[in-house]
Design a protein around this motif. Structure first.
Motif, short mmCIF file in Angstrom:
data_model
loop_
_atom_site.label_atom_id
_atom_site.label_comp_id
_atom_site.label_asym_id
_atom_site.label_seq_id
_atom_site.Cartn_x
_atom_site.Cartn_y
_atom_site.Cartn_z
N GLN A 205 0.83 -1.21 0.00
CA GLN A 205 0.00 0.00 0.00
C GLN A 205 0.86 1.26 0.00
O GLN A 205 0.59 2.22 -0.73
N LEU A 209 0.76 3.97 -3.37
CA LEU A 209 -0.27 4.88 -2.89
C LEU A 209 -1.07 5.51 -4.02
O LEU A 209 -2.30 5.55 -3.98
N TYR A 213 -5.01 5.04 -5.11
CA TYR A 213 -5.89 6.21 -5.15
C TYR A 213 -6.59 6.31 -6.51
O TYR A 213 -7.80 6.58 -6.58
N GLN A 305 -4.69 13.88 0.10
CA GLN A 305 -5.12 12.55 0.51
C GLN A 305 -3.95 11.58 0.56
O GLN A 305 -3.86 10.74 1.46
N LYS A 308 -2.05 12.27 3.78
CA LYS A 308 -2.79 11.76 4.95
C LYS A 308 -2.70 10.24 5.03
O LYS A 308 -2.51 9.68 6.12
N THR A 309 -2.84 9.59 3.89
CA THR A 309 -2.79 8.12 3.88
C THR A 309 -1.40 7.63 4.27
O THR A 309 -1.27 6.69 5.06
N LYS A 313 -0.58 5.27 7.46
CA LYS A 313 -0.09 3.90 7.25
C LYS A 313 1.32 3.70 7.79
O LYS A 313 1.70 2.60 8.16
N ALA A 320 -3.80 3.32 10.98
CA ALA A 320 -4.35 3.51 9.64
C ALA A 320 -5.75 2.91 9.57
O ALA A 320 -6.12 2.06 10.36
N SER A 323 -9.62 0.74 3.44
CA SER A 323 -10.72 1.26 2.62
C SER A 323 -12.05 0.71 3.08
O SER A 323 -13.10 1.31 2.85
#
Length: 495
Positions: A205, A209, A213, A305, A308-309, A313, A320, A323
């Motif tokens: 992930q 990223l 997305y 985004q 932030k992700t 993570k 985290a 989804s």
């Protein structure tokens, strides 16, 4: 180290809102200059960025510099003359000899750097630092080791290996994105990926990223369509993104195109297995076209985004969220979990380096009363290029205990292929925004076309843009302009 890296690292050593407000601790060593002698046994002293009045109980002369040692008493702080004579001729080596510590060149140079950066230190911590210099000799560049020690002294961190090692990781020229890609490759080649499924998933992930997305963007487009083809394609895409997202990525990038990447699952649902269907040629071509159209568009919302992700993570602040809304352990927690009982190996070494890099960011943060400093370093993919962005936020807390967005300072550092290393200094005063860009390639003409949209976007969130400028050639004088200071504070102490 290049000039912009030096700029960013020097900024990191400062308390940007009140650099003068140093809190003296017991037995610290400081160097001060007597500015003026007053008739009633008082004097005006300059110690670092502070100017203070002091009661004088020693033979000192105006415009001379002396070594002092602090002493915390019930009546307050006292400054004791470390040497009876003025400072002329004294160096870091004299301090080492005075305290009977090993007087080698590295230790003497460290003291000189502490004084140059106006950072107080104690005999106890100095002795610990000398041990650190000896134990890390040959294992880390001396310049980086000095920098890590300066940060530890300035932030009042323990002078210990478990602090210095993570700080060295953050100061290393190797980026976090490189460490993550290296760790992901080593895990998959080690035969341990199946044993560490959650770590393997987390690394996939983090290293994909933007692909994930964009996959969600394509999903959303398909959800908004009502035709049968789109619904069928959506079901297949959602299934394969959960079961084997790497296969979808390879399909989109035309990797392993000769292989049947998306083979169907044939087990019955009654046995607990989900049934997947292979994508036909039309569906593959449609997906490729949708991804390629989406992949070239980079919006501010996407960058926000992605940051932030990545932060979530990695585990810089909190757990985290997947989804599906289910809680997932962040990378930091997973690394600690698997390192506990792991044998020594190249994989263990890669995991330790990644964990050190994450822990180092925690040590770079600082809180002094209402003033707080955040330090965040995360990998991010902009377009097709991976880079690492460093964000330092300095500000005073508001009534909600959060940094006040009306009065704060944000410093970004990142490296991009075309414009190379860049530092962006954003200074916010009463919602008025001033931006200074440090870059040796950009010209004023390169940013003029973007000023209108920047001004309009800031206006929509009730901020006013007061100016954007570009500076080249990072001299020490220009560095000091970035580091803001406050007027001196008068403090009554006794010498």
């Amino acid at each position: 180290m290049n000039e912009i890296s030096a700029l960013l690292r020097k900024i990191s050593l400062q308390s940007l809102f009140d650099p003068a407000a140093k809190t003296f601790q017991d037995q610290e060593i400081v160097k001060g200059k007597v500015l003026k002698i007053y008739p009633n046994s008082h004097a005006l002293l300059a110690i670092g960025k502070m100017k203070l009045t002091a009661a004088v109980e020693a033979d000192i002369q105006a415009m001379k510099t002396y070594w002092f040692q602090t002493e915390v008493t019930e009546s307050g702080i006292r400054l004791k003359l470390l040497f009876p004579e003025k400072d002329e001729g004294h160096t870091g080596r004299a301090i080492l000899e005075h305290f009977r510590l090993p007087a080698d060149n590295a230790a003497s140079q460290l003291i000189d750097l502490l004084l140059e950066n106006e950072i107080p230190f104690s005999k106890k911590d100095l002795a610990l630092a000398i041990n650190i210099l000896q134990s890390f000799k040959g294992k880390a560049p001396r310049e980086s080791l000095f920098q890590a020690l300066l940060i530890a002294f300035e932030k009042k961190l323990p002078i210990a290996e478990h602090v210095i090692r993570p700080l060295l990781a953050v100061l290393d020229e190797k980026k976090l994105s490189q460490l993550l890609f290296q760790l992901d490759e080593m895990l998959n080649n080690s035969g341990r990926a199946e044993d560490m499924k959650d770590l393997n998933r987390n690394l996939f992930q983090l290293t994909n990223l933007r692909f994930l997305y964009k996959a969600e963007e394509v999903n959303q487009i398909l959800r908004e369509r009502n035709d049968t083809f789109s619904k069928q394609l959506l079901n297949k895409l959602e299934f394969w993104m959960k079961e084997n997202p790497l296969a979808i990525k390879q399909l989109i990038l035309n990797e392993n195109s000769e292989q049947a990447l998306l083979q169907p699952f044939t087990k019955d649902k009654a046995n607990g297995s989900r049934i997947g269907q292979m994508l036909n040629a039309e569906e593959k071509n449609t997906l490729k076209a949708m991804f390629q159209q989406s992949i070239h568009n980079v919006s501010a919302q996407e960058v926000k985004q992605l940051l932030k992700t990545a932060i979530a993570k990695i585990g810089l602040f909190e757990h985290a969220e997947s989804s599906s809304g289910q809680s997932e352990w962040p990378l930091k927690t997973l690394l600690i979990k698997y390192l506990q009982n792991m044998e020594h190996s190249s994989l263990r070494g890669a995991m330790e380096r990644a964990l050190d890099y994450i822990n180092g960011q925690h040590f770079m943060r600082e809180q002094k009363g209402p003033v707080e400093q955040f330090f965040i370093h995360v990998p991010i993919q902009l377009g097709e290029q991976w880079t690492d962005i460093t964000i330092q936020i300095n500000g005073k807390k508001d009534e909600t205990e959060k940094i006040n967005p009306n009065f704060c300072r944000i410093i970004f550092s990142l490296y991009l292929k075309e414009i190379k290393e860049t530092v962006v200094d954003v200074f916010i005063q009463n919602r008025a925004v001033k931006v200074t860009i440090y870059n040796d390639i950009l010209e004023e003409s390169d940013i003029v076309q973007h000023l209108g949209s920047l001004q309009e976007n800031l206006k929509q969130i009730n901020y006013v843009l007061t100016g954007v400028s570009i500076q080249k050639g990072k001299t020490d004088e220009q560095t000091q302009k970035v580091i803001s200071g406050q007027p001196y504070q008068k403090v009554d102490i006794k010498i």
